[in-house]
Scaffold this motif. Structure first.
Motif, short mmCIF file in Angstrom:
data_model
loop_
_atom_site.label_atom_id
_atom_site.label_comp_id
_atom_site.label_asym_id
_atom_site.label_seq_id
_atom_site.Cartn_x
_atom_site.Cartn_y
_atom_site.Cartn_z
N ALA A 295 8.43 0.47 -10.63
CA ALA A 295 9.80 0.09 -10.24
C ALA A 295 10.09 0.61 -8.85
CB ALA A 295 10.82 0.62 -11.25
N ALA A 296 9.58 1.81 -8.54
CA ALA A 296 9.76 2.39 -7.20
C ALA A 296 8.94 1.64 -6.16
CB ALA A 296 9.36 3.86 -7.22
N ALA A 297 7.88 0.96 -6.60
CA ALA A 297 7.01 0.23 -5.67
C ALA A 297 7.61 -1.09 -5.20
CB ALA A 297 5.65 -0.03 -6.34
N LYS A 298 8.66 -1.54 -5.84
CA LYS A 298 9.25 -2.84 -5.48
C LYS A 298 10.21 -2.72 -4.33
CE LYS A 298 8.62 -4.86 -9.97
NZ LYS A 298 9.20 -5.44 -11.14
N LYS B 22 -4.62 -3.12 -5.03
CA LYS B 22 -5.38 -2.59 -6.17
C LYS B 22 -4.98 -1.13 -6.37
CE LYS B 22 -9.41 -5.50 -5.74
NZ LYS B 22 -10.84 -5.58 -5.56
N ILE B 23 -4.98 -0.71 -7.62
CA ILE B 23 -4.76 0.70 -7.92
C ILE B 23 -6.08 1.41 -7.64
CG2 ILE B 23 -4.17 2.40 -9.70
CD1 ILE B 23 -2.66 0.09 -11.16
N THR B 24 -6.06 2.28 -6.65
CA THR B 24 -7.30 2.96 -6.26
C THR B 24 -7.38 4.39 -6.80
OG1 THR B 24 -6.29 3.65 -4.16
CG2 THR B 24 -7.55 1.57 -4.16
N THR C 290 -1.87 5.43 -6.52
CA THR C 290 -2.12 4.99 -5.15
C THR C 290 -2.57 3.54 -5.19
OG1 THR C 290 -2.76 7.22 -4.49
CG2 THR C 290 -3.46 5.41 -3.04
N VAL C 291 -1.90 2.71 -4.39
CA VAL C 291 -2.24 1.29 -4.29
C VAL C 291 -2.73 1.02 -2.87
CG1 VAL C 291 -1.33 -1.06 -4.40
CG2 VAL C 291 -0.51 0.66 -6.02
N ASP D 49 0.84 -1.19 0.00
CA ASP D 49 0.00 0.00 0.00
C ASP D 49 0.88 1.25 0.00
OD1 ASP D 49 -2.14 -1.70 0.15
OD2 ASP D 49 -2.77 -1.12 2.17
N GLY D 50 0.45 2.24 -0.75
CA GLY D 50 1.21 3.49 -0.79
C GLY D 50 0.96 4.25 -2.06
#
Length: 181
Positions: free
Chosen positions: A178-181, A100-102, A95-96, A74-75
């Motif tokens: 890529a930043a989300a990993k 899920k992409i919200t 935003t996840v 989430d973030g």
């Protein structure tokens, strides 16, 4: 009429029919050439915001590989495309929540560093430039909406008239995830 005269008349008739049938051949060739020219007239051009229809544009563009949202915490994640010397670049925020992409926002920044909005393209001497520029601005919002709806960047289709924006959107998605990993 003698036999020789009759044969001569028959040959002349056949020759005349042959000439009549083929007398329009130059016009047919010209018509075919014009049709071919019209068919291929839209195949060239410079790479601008309106250079390719969506269907062919999306098949030629690099799309982000499928994202495993189960692996994304989430973030809120951001990504920015590379700079295009003429059209600027794009910025994306995703935003996840619960894998899920919200929410998503995507907008363009012109080459002077100003967010593209209702005035983008008005300063051009080309009367059609404003309309083309606004197509790209509107497409940016649509790309973000479609990302939330479809949940995968690769499932978002290019919009005709906004192909550079689409390429920038895909690049920004790749950088955000890529930043989300």
């Amino acid at each position: 009429m003698t036999k020789n005269e009759n044969q001569h008349a028959v040959r002349w008739q056949k020759l005349h029919v042959h000439e009549v049938r083929h007398s329009h051949a130059p016009e047919r060739v010209l018509a075919l050439a014009i049709a071919c020219a019209a068919l291929f007239a839209g195949c060239g051009g410079s790479p601008d915001e309106t250079s390719a229809p969506a269907s062919s544009a999306s098949s030629q563009m690099t799309k982000v590989a499928a994202i495993d949202l189960a692996q994304v915490a989430d973030g809120t994640y951001t990504g920015e495309s590379s700079e295009n010397d003429e059209y600027g670049h794009g910025k994306l925020s995703i935003t996840v929540q619960d894998h899920k992409i919200t929410a998503a926002t995507y907008f363009g920044i012109d080459k002077e560093g100003v967010m593209k909005g209702a005035d983008y393209g008005k300063a051009s001497d080309n009367p059609g430039a404003y309309k083309k520029a606004q197509t790209a601005v509107q497409a940016n919002a649509t790309y973000a909406q479609e990302l939330v709806k479809r949940q995968q960047p690769a499932d978002v289709d290019a919009i005709s008239g906004a192909t550079i924006s689409y390429q920038q959107f895909q690049e920004a998605c790749g950088k955000a995830f890529a930043a989300a990993k």
